[in-house]
Design an enzyme around this catalytic site. Sequence first.
Site, short mmCIF file in Angstrom:
data_model
loop_
_atom_site.label_atom_id
_atom_site.label_comp_id
_atom_site.label_asym_id
_atom_site.label_seq_id
_atom_site.Cartn_x
_atom_site.Cartn_y
_atom_site.Cartn_z
N LYS A 56 8.55 -10.13 0.69
CA LYS A 56 6.99 -9.36 0.99
C LYS A 56 6.60 -8.42 2.48
O LYS A 56 7.13 -10.24 3.31
CB LYS A 56 5.90 -9.81 0.16
CG LYS A 56 5.49 -11.15 0.61
CD LYS A 56 4.90 -12.11 -0.30
CE LYS A 56 4.12 -13.45 0.27
NZ LYS A 56 3.66 -13.78 -1.03
N ARG A 150 -6.53 -17.42 -9.07
CA ARG A 150 -6.03 -15.93 -8.86
C ARG A 150 -5.03 -14.57 -9.99
O ARG A 150 -5.75 -14.36 -11.47
CB ARG A 150 -4.95 -15.75 -7.87
CG ARG A 150 -4.64 -14.69 -6.91
CD ARG A 150 -3.52 -15.02 -5.22
NE ARG A 150 -2.48 -15.58 -6.30
CZ ARG A 150 -1.43 -15.16 -4.92
NH1 ARG A 150 -1.94 -15.40 -3.92
NH2 ARG A 150 0.01 -15.92 -5.41
N TYR A 282 -9.88 -8.41 31.34
CA TYR A 282 -11.27 -9.07 30.74
C TYR A 282 -12.19 -9.81 30.85
O TYR A 282 -11.91 -10.99 30.46
CB TYR A 282 -11.36 -7.84 28.95
CG TYR A 282 -10.53 -6.76 29.32
CD1 TYR A 282 -10.88 -5.98 30.18
CD2 TYR A 282 -9.19 -6.44 28.83
CE1 TYR A 282 -10.01 -4.16 29.87
CE2 TYR A 282 -8.34 -5.24 28.56
CZ TYR A 282 -9.35 -4.08 29.15
OH TYR A 282 -8.85 -2.77 28.80
N MET A 331 -4.86 -5.41 24.29
CA MET A 331 -3.76 -4.40 23.75
C MET A 331 -2.45 -4.81 23.66
O MET A 331 -2.04 -5.70 23.16
CB MET A 331 -5.16 -3.55 23.26
CG MET A 331 -4.04 -2.60 21.55
SD MET A 331 -4.46 -1.64 21.61
CE MET A 331 -6.41 -1.73 20.95
C1 LIG Z 1 4.44 -15.36 -0.92
C2 LIG Z 1 4.61 -15.66 -2.63
C3 LIG Z 1 5.45 -16.61 -2.59
C4 LIG Z 1 6.47 -17.17 -1.34
O1 LIG Z 1 6.02 -19.02 -0.63
P1 LIG Z 1 6.39 -19.04 0.73
O2 LIG Z 1 5.64 -20.16 0.40
O3 LIG Z 1 6.29 -17.93 1.55
O4 LIG Z 1 7.69 -19.64 0.09
C5 LIG Z 1 5.83 -17.21 -3.88
N1 LIG Z 1 5.58 -17.57 -4.98
C6 LIG Z 1 4.41 -16.11 -4.23
C7 LIG Z 1 3.66 -16.15 -6.47
C8 LIG Z 1 3.63 -15.86 -3.68
O5 LIG Z 1 3.27 -14.85 -3.76
#
Ligand SMILES: *Cc1c(COP(=O)(O)O)cnc(C)c1O
Length: 390
Positions: A56, A150, A282, A331
Amino acid sequence: MLSTKIISEENNYHIIDRKESKDRAWISINSENLLNNVRELQKIMPLSCKLMAVVKANAYGHGSAMTASLLNKAGIFCFAVATLQEGIELRLQGIKGEILILGYTSPSLANELYEFQLTQTVIDSAHGRALIETALPLKVQIKIDTGMHRLGYAPEDIDNIMSIFKASNLRVMGVFTHLCVADSLEKEDIAFSKRQIDRFYRLVKELTLRKIQVPVHIQSTYGLLNYNKLSCDYARIGIGMYGTLSSARDKTILQPAISPVLSLHSRVALVRKVENDESIGYGRTYITEGERTVAVITIGYGDGYPRNLSEGRGQVIIKGVKVPIAGRICMDQLIVDITGVEGIHIGDIATLIGTEAEETISAGEVADEAETITNELLCRLGNRLPRMYV
Ligand SMILES: *Cc1c(COP(=O)(O)O)cnc(C)c1O
């Protein structure tokens, strides 16, 4: 690979984004380390457990299409993403295998789920009912909330969970939960994780009593490193596969030999002398004491390098020497104080994350200094940075 052109260049780099090069600032990805990390993590999993590669957020900044394709070639056919769009992008790049969407997808987009053969997480009973109502043949996994609060069904919500198994249009590919303090070795936190694990396995037992056999998973990286003996069909591995922990300070029970996959580099645009009692950058936060030599580096917070590393909190390695950031990060550029370091010239490489000669700046150290975690630091590295795969 559909729309990506791969060009060979000097020192075995492959350029992914057309015409982009190591002119200004770039990410270098060590694919050998990625594959080695996968093998090291697989070694600590029970034999029947498969690695689900979490790609992701652009594979935590590493480039999701290229990362997933390297993993496909190495025999990994199980992925997790956060969103429908991320899943579609992987399919358009020709990624094979299961792709689980961990987050919510509106049931109005069920056509896309079906068309791209993506597996959707059912996040609660309302979501489950809506997915049943689409009447499309969808692959799903059921999320169980064992204490993070969650996403997920309560484990006691067995009737609603069973309705997903009974729905004629849904094919359940797995049931899973997520631990919320698996990274901590504090006594109370371990007790909490164990309660989460117990609640999950009690549900699995209830399902077995109802003649349901389904793959299960619990652990992400810290879950695996601290609770590797759990009997699961998958471990969802993100940050560990990229060769780092979330913080340089973290301790884990197992410490597999993983190495960082990503390094971040930029270049020196100019070198100049600044006289005594002048300000740099800056806000005039840096006032020279005596004559200083500074270099302007072509990377800034617009590339995802955290601005709160200004005023000496961040460092870069040039010519094998660590030098501090002077004044505020801009930036698109930042300024470093190189007083006393000889032989720095225009075009020299500045390493912001990674190793150069004897010096290393790890993602964990940068994240700690920036008061965040490596997960955030890496996934915010922007699209302006071309990814070079070694
Ligand atoms: C992002 C995520 C993972 C991966 O987690 P890491 O700590 O990066 O290994 C696993 N399960 C869920 C539900 C996640 O959202």
